[in-house]
Design an enzyme around this catalytic site. Sequence first.
Site, PDB file in Angstrom:
ATOM      1  N   CYS A 100      26.244 -41.326  34.475  1.00 57.72           N
ATOM      2  CA  CYS A 100      25.877 -42.300  33.175  1.00 57.72           C
ATOM      3  C   CYS A 100      26.262 -44.000  33.178  1.00 57.72           C
ATOM      4  O   CYS A 100      27.618 -43.823  33.697  1.00 57.72           O
ATOM      5  CB  CYS A 100      26.156 -41.635  31.932  1.00 57.72           C
ATOM      6  N   HIS A 102      26.819 -45.600  30.984  1.00 57.48           N
ATOM      7  CA  HIS A 102      27.737 -45.965  29.972  1.00 57.48           C
ATOM      8  C   HIS A 102      29.190 -45.570  30.046  1.00 57.48           C
ATOM      9  O   HIS A 102      30.029 -46.560  29.696  1.00 57.48           O
ATOM     10  CB  HIS A 102      27.415 -45.099  28.499  1.00 57.48           C
ATOM     11  N   CYS A 173      30.389 -36.902  30.271  1.00 58.07           N
ATOM     12  CA  CYS A 173      30.947 -37.855  29.269  1.00 58.07           C
ATOM     13  C   CYS A 173      31.015 -37.319  27.978  1.00 58.07           C
ATOM     14  O   CYS A 173      31.484 -37.341  26.994  1.00 58.07           O
ATOM     15  CB  CYS A 173      30.260 -39.357  29.331  1.00 58.07           C
TER      16      CYS A 173
HETATM   17  N1  LIG Z   1      20.244 -41.309  25.938  1.00 60.50           N
HETATM   18  C1  LIG Z   1      21.263 -41.227  26.686  1.00 60.50           C
HETATM   19  N2  LIG Z   1      22.459 -41.504  26.185  1.00 60.50           N
HETATM   20  C2  LIG Z   1      23.498 -41.143  27.052  1.00 60.50           C
HETATM   21  C3  LIG Z   1      23.035 -40.781  28.591  1.00 60.50           C
HETATM   22  N3  LIG Z   1      24.470 -40.701  28.911  1.00 60.50           N
HETATM   23  C4  LIG Z   1      25.320 -40.865  28.235  1.00 60.50           C
HETATM   24  N4  LIG Z   1      24.850 -40.913  26.902  1.00 60.50           N
HETATM   25  C5  LIG Z   1      25.455 -41.488  25.720  1.00 60.50           C
HETATM   26  O1  LIG Z   1      25.615 -42.931  25.619  1.00 60.50           O
HETATM   27  C6  LIG Z   1      26.183 -43.004  24.312  1.00 60.50           C
HETATM   28  C7  LIG Z   1      27.316 -44.196  24.355  1.00 60.50           C
HETATM   29  O2  LIG Z   1      27.538 -44.284  23.145  1.00 60.50           O
HETATM   30  P1  LIG Z   1      28.662 -45.368  22.435  1.00 60.50           P
HETATM   31  O3  LIG Z   1      28.786 -45.025  20.993  1.00 60.50           O
HETATM   32  O4  LIG Z   1      28.332 -46.662  22.974  1.00 60.50           O
HETATM   33  O5  LIG Z   1      30.045 -44.995  23.427  1.00 60.50           O
HETATM   34  P2  LIG Z   1      31.103 -44.025  23.025  1.00 60.50           P
HETATM   35  O6  LIG Z   1      32.077 -44.551  21.725  1.00 60.50           O
HETATM   36  O7  LIG Z   1      31.848 -43.768  24.352  1.00 60.50           O
HETATM   37  O8  LIG Z   1      30.427 -42.529  22.447  1.00 60.50           O
HETATM   38  P3  LIG Z   1      30.935 -41.073  22.513  1.00 60.50           P
HETATM   39  O9  LIG Z   1      30.478 -40.648  23.927  1.00 60.50           O
HETATM   40  O10 LIG Z   1      30.027 -40.585  21.472  1.00 60.50           O
HETATM   41  O11 LIG Z   1      32.419 -40.989  22.475  1.00 60.50           O
HETATM   42  C8  LIG Z   1      26.966 -41.468  24.089  1.00 60.50           C
HETATM   43  O12 LIG Z   1      26.371 -41.052  22.850  1.00 60.50           O
HETATM   44  C9  LIG Z   1      26.761 -40.938  25.217  1.00 60.50           C
HETATM   45  O13 LIG Z   1      26.593 -39.460  25.108  1.00 60.50           O
HETATM   46  C10 LIG Z   1      21.812 -40.638  28.843  1.00 60.50           C
HETATM   47  O14 LIG Z   1      21.576 -40.388  30.036  1.00 60.50           O
HETATM   48  N5  LIG Z   1      20.872 -40.725  27.966  1.00 60.50           N
HETATM   49 ZN   LIG Z   2      28.365 -41.333  29.359  1.00 63.03          ZN
END
Ligand SMILES: Nc1nc2c(ncn2[C@@H]2O[C@H](COP(=O)(O)OP(=O)(O)OP(=O)(O)O)[C@@H](O)[C@H]2O)c(=O)[nH]1
Ligand SMILES: [Zn+2]
Length: 212
Positions: A100, A102, A173
């Site tokens: 991912c 992110h 993640c």
């Molecule tokens: N739509 C989508 N979301 C993803 C994917 N891979 C990871 N994510 C999400 O990307 C989001 C990033 O959210 P942020 O709030 O910016 O980051 P964060 O604070 O690390 O979020 P959390 O994972 O909720 O702790 C998270 O909700 C992840 O679950 C994907 O392939 N598609």
């Molecule tokens: Zn992720």
Amino acid sequence: MTSPVDEPIGAGVDARPDGSPHVPQFDQERAENAVRELLLAAGEDPEREGLRDTPARVARAYRELFAGLYTNPDEVLDKTFDEAHEELVLVRDIPVYSQCEHHLLPFHGIAHVGYIPNEQGRVTGLSKLARLVDLYARRPQVQERLTSQVADALVRRLEPRGVIVVIEAEHLCMGMRGVRKAGSTTTTSAVRGLFRSSASSRAEALSLIRGR
Ligand SMILES: Nc1nc2c(ncn2[C@@H]2O[C@H](COP(=O)(O)OP(=O)(O)OP(=O)(O)O)[C@@H](O)[C@H]2O)c(=O)[nH]1
Ligand SMILES: [Zn+2]
């Protein structure tokens, strides 16, 4: 504006105006330095014996994991042939390993890729469908984009009557950190052409995908 059907190599990274990635290949030295910095930031000693080769190893691993940034997807599908087959071709349970964008943590699962060839019966080798999934998975990704990129590449090269791509994956993640819901899975689909317009074609493909 660039549409998904003429998406350039490296799209999805910070690309130059002509669509090519900023670097023509993975920068091993830069990646090694970044990993060393990460270890230092964590309070580790990158010079201790167990970590000494780690930056180079991690950089090599990421070079492999991101190799899809430097490959033109259309080359994967450059060999097509006419087989006078005008009905569904479906490859199920293709293993998917991606990361991912992110968190740069893995998501992994299976992909199902199906299409209905056009009137000429233009098909491609079955392995090419799996190679296409692999190519797009080997980039920093989100599951939705991975799913639609595979579908759109098939539309572009095979001009089929319909395409369906379904990916089921677990995101580490969401398991190892953050919300900590290990074992939850995400399903995404991309349907094009007949699979979008005809509920019965879509239902037939989905029942074959589910019938494992
Ligand atoms: N739509 C989508 N979301 C993803 C994917 N891979 C990871 N994510 C999400 O990307 C989001 C990033 O959210 P942020 O709030 O910016 O980051 P964060 O604070 O690390 O979020 P959390 O994972 O909720 O702790 C998270 O909700 C992840 O679950 C994907 O392939 N598609
Ligand atoms: Zn992720």
